[in-house]
Design an enzyme around this catalytic site. Structure first.
Site: not given
Ligand code: G3P
Length: 229
Positions: A94-96
């Site tokens: 997951v990219k934040v």
């Protein structure tokens, strides 16, 4: 050095993965938007369904991590989105974004064993916070720093040095890579991963002396075959 492909184009990633040299994929909302523009699938599926489908297809192409970025900016929504993206496949990271909410989300997801890639990192201070938040990857954008007259590669050097003093599990994922020079300089510093636009990945194979050398070998071979016959 591991190579990720910075693209949401499933066909392109499939082709490049045939080389056996691709270790992962990174996407971002701009890259997904580019694919949506090319596709008519959006009309019936909606953007949420489209993203999940594309990320699922990319995840099926290889075992390595595929980064899928959240688009919410507040913690509750970001967390919800991150959980939903993580369910697509076991190799989703997951990219934040590197914001207060993003790092809070990184911390929460990492505690649950979900891999997080903290993106839009432009300073060593930010990289330090990402590592302390439990990020699996931190993505410093070197090309965009070069664009504003800074030295992107110097940031990679600083982060690698800084991380070397601690037992962080965060890996530096060199991003916003524009050319072979970026790749080689990062590799010489020992950066573990670089995410490459397809064009840069293909350029790694190229050298004019390889092309002219091969042309000469083949022409000599053809001539010798003719003299034998
Ligand atoms: O992985 C991040 C990358 O996609 C950003 O690249 O070329 O848009 O600065 P660029």
């Amino acid at each position: 050095m591991r190579f990720f492909i910075d693209s949401a184009d499933v066909n392109e990633v499939r082709e490049l993965a045939k080389s056996g040299l691709v270790d992962g994929v990174t996407t971002n909302p701009s890259l997904i938007a580019k694919e949506i523009k090319k596709s008519s699938a959006m009309a019936d599926k909606g953007s949420g369904g489209y993203i999940h489908t594309r990320i699922g297809e990319l995840c099926a192409l290889l075992d390595g991590p595929v980064s899928a970025e959240v688009t919410a900016t507040d913690f509750p929504e970001m967390y919800k989105e991150g959980k939903s993206l993580a369910k697509i496949a076991k190799n989703v990271a997951v990219k934040v974004p590197l914001t207060e909410s993003g790092l809070r989300c990184c911390h929460a997801l990492s505690l649950e064993g979900i891999d997080v890639n903290v993106t839009l990192c432009f300073s060593s201070a930010q990289a330090l916070l990402a590592a302390k938040s439990g990020a699996r990857f931190v993505s410093p954008f070197i090309g965009r720093l070069d664009d504003i007259g800074h030295d992107g590669l110097q940031l990679i050097e600083e982060i690698l040095e800084l991380y070397s003093h601690y037992k962080f599990s965060t890996e530096v994922l060199v991003a916003s890579v524009r050319n072979i020079g970026h790749v080689i300089a990062s590799a010489r510093m020992g950066a573990p991963i670089a995410t490459l636009p397809p064009k840069v990945f293909r350029a790694l194979y190229k050298h004019p002396l390889t092309d002219s050398g091969l042309a000469a070998f083949l022409s000599d071979w053809r001539e010798s075959k003719q003299s034998i016959l």
